[in-house]
Design a protein around this motif. Structure first.
Motif, short mmCIF file in Angstrom:
data_model
loop_
_atom_site.label_atom_id
_atom_site.label_comp_id
_atom_site.label_asym_id
_atom_site.label_seq_id
_atom_site.Cartn_x
_atom_site.Cartn_y
_atom_site.Cartn_z
N ILE A 64 -36.07 -48.63 -8.91
CA ILE A 64 -36.93 -49.82 -8.92
C ILE A 64 -38.38 -49.39 -8.70
O ILE A 64 -38.65 -48.43 -7.98
N SER A 65 -39.28 -50.06 -9.38
CA SER A 65 -40.71 -49.80 -9.21
C SER A 65 -41.43 -51.14 -9.23
O SER A 65 -40.80 -52.19 -9.27
N SER A 66 -42.74 -51.11 -9.23
CA SER A 66 -43.50 -52.35 -9.24
C SER A 66 -43.29 -53.13 -10.53
O SER A 66 -43.51 -54.34 -10.59
N GLU A 67 -42.85 -52.47 -11.59
CA GLU A 67 -42.61 -53.15 -12.87
C GLU A 67 -41.29 -53.92 -12.88
O GLU A 67 -41.13 -54.83 -13.68
N SER A 68 -40.35 -53.56 -12.01
CA SER A 68 -39.06 -54.23 -12.02
C SER A 68 -38.71 -54.91 -10.70
O SER A 68 -37.70 -55.59 -10.61
#
Length: 87
Positions: A50-54
């Motif tokens: 998970i990252s800031s995009e998801s």
């Protein structure tokens, strides 16, 4: 600053496969896998879940908490205070 006390700090690509997003940053993380980046260089790549995009908080898909409904449910369950009653 002592030279032998600090870990190797180098460019690394972090890739979020769920969102199809990758970003280049500096890190001490190590990886055997590499990726060819836009600048023609090859960098170690680390897959993240998970990252800031998801992440739901950053994408705006976070579930809003209904505080008014929770208060009303609490008052129904435990007998809320009557505003006209004397204390």
């Amino acid at each position: 600053m002592q030279q032998d006390k600090h870990p190797d700090y180098h460019p690394v690509v972090f890739r979020d496969r769920a969102a199809g997003y990758a970003f280049l940053t500096r890190s001490t993380a190590q990886s055997e896998q590499t990726i060819d980046w836009d600048d023609g260089q090859s960098y170690p790549v680390i897959d993240v879940e998970i990252s800031s995009e998801s992440h739901p908080f950053y994408t705006g898909k976070a579930r809003a908490v209904d505080t008014e409904g929770r208060i009303a449910r609490f008052e129904r369950r435990y007998g809320g205070t009557d505003p006209g009653a004397a204390t």
